[in-house]
Write a protein that holds these residues in place. Structure first.
Motif, mmCIF file in Angstrom:
data_model
loop_
_atom_site.group_PDB
_atom_site.id
_atom_site.type_symbol
_atom_site.label_atom_id
_atom_site.label_comp_id
_atom_site.label_asym_id
_atom_site.label_seq_id
_atom_site.Cartn_x
_atom_site.Cartn_y
_atom_site.Cartn_z
ATOM 1 N N UNK A 60 0.798 -1.223 0.000
ATOM 2 C CA UNK A 60 0.000 0.000 0.000
ATOM 3 C C UNK A 60 0.826 1.266 0.000
ATOM 4 N N UNK A 61 2.145 1.143 0.023
ATOM 5 C CA UNK A 61 3.021 2.323 -0.023
ATOM 6 C C UNK A 61 3.416 2.640 -1.452
ATOM 7 N N UNK A 62 3.992 3.808 -1.639
ATOM 8 C CA UNK A 62 4.435 4.214 -2.968
ATOM 9 C C UNK A 62 5.722 3.502 -3.362
ATOM 10 N N UNK A 63 5.851 3.221 -4.645
ATOM 11 C CA UNK A 63 7.095 2.681 -5.195
ATOM 12 C C UNK A 63 7.534 3.572 -6.348
ATOM 13 N N UNK A 173 -4.990 6.500 -3.163
ATOM 14 C CA UNK A 173 -5.156 6.604 -1.717
ATOM 15 C C UNK A 173 -4.339 5.513 -1.039
ATOM 16 N N UNK A 174 -3.649 5.918 -0.013
ATOM 17 C CA UNK A 174 -2.857 4.953 0.771
ATOM 18 C C UNK A 174 -3.652 4.558 1.996
ATOM 19 N N UNK A 175 -3.524 3.357 2.393
ATOM 20 C CA UNK A 175 -4.227 2.881 3.583
ATOM 21 C C UNK A 175 -5.598 2.337 3.213
ATOM 22 N N UNK A 176 -6.316 1.943 4.129
ATOM 23 C CA UNK A 176 -7.566 1.351 3.746
ATOM 24 C C UNK A 176 -8.504 1.350 4.824
#
Length: 176
Positions: A60-63, A173-176
């Motif tokens: 869920x993080x950016x790459x 969106x990050x997280x959930x």
């Protein structure tokens, strides 16, 4: 009523064509071709393409582009193709110049018709070439090779088409 008026009245009612009707019909044809060619150019000179450098990883993080985790929001580029005002102006000027040449230089009906026929060909050529070149050129832009951190640049299909370039952070969106 003079003899000339009577002859004109008789000749007009006997089914003959008014003087200059061929030129008026040719002008109407060029105006119609101009309108339809511009309509086709403005309708079909459309396209969009986009790419993002990086994305969202499995956690869920950016790459980044290499697949490595990063805290920096990946950048996205969007290109949008549309009709060029230069082409529209060129077509309208061609029409106006043709009418001006008919008024100023044409000494005979065949000479006027030749000018108008050539204007039709030029108008169709401008719009057809601009449409094809802008679509092919836009399709060949190397948008997938774009990197916001490296040297880059695109050569747009000016004056055949207009391209809007937009660079923005990735919308995720990050997280959930």
């Amino acid at each position: 009523m003079t003899d000339t008026d009577a002859e004109t009245s008789t000749s007009l009612t006997s089914g003959s064509v008014l003087p200059g009707v061929e030129i008026v019909a040719a002008i109407r044809r060029v105006a119609t071709v101009t309108a339809l060619a511009l309509l086709a150019y403005m309708t079909f000179t459309r396209g969009s393409a986009g790419a993002c450098v990086g994305g969202v990883g499995a956690d869920g993080g950016y790459i980044d582009a290499n697949g490595d985790p990063t805290d920096v929001v990946p950048q996205c580029i969007t290109l949008t193709l549309g009709p060029s005002p230069v082409v529209i102006i060129a077509v309208v000027l061609t029409f106006i110049i043709a009418l001006t040449l008919v008024i100023r230089r044409a000494q005979t009906v065949p000479a006027a018709l030749r000018i108008l026929d050539r204007a039709t060909i030029v108008i169709l050529a401008i719009t057809a070439v601009s449409l094809v070149v802008s679509l092919v050129w836009f399709g060949l832009l190397p948008i997938r090779d774009w990197n916001p951190h490296g040297p880059w640049g695109f050569v747009f299909p000016f004056p055949f088409g207009a391209v809007d370039l937009s660079i923005s952070p990735m919308q995720a969106s990050l997280g959930g």
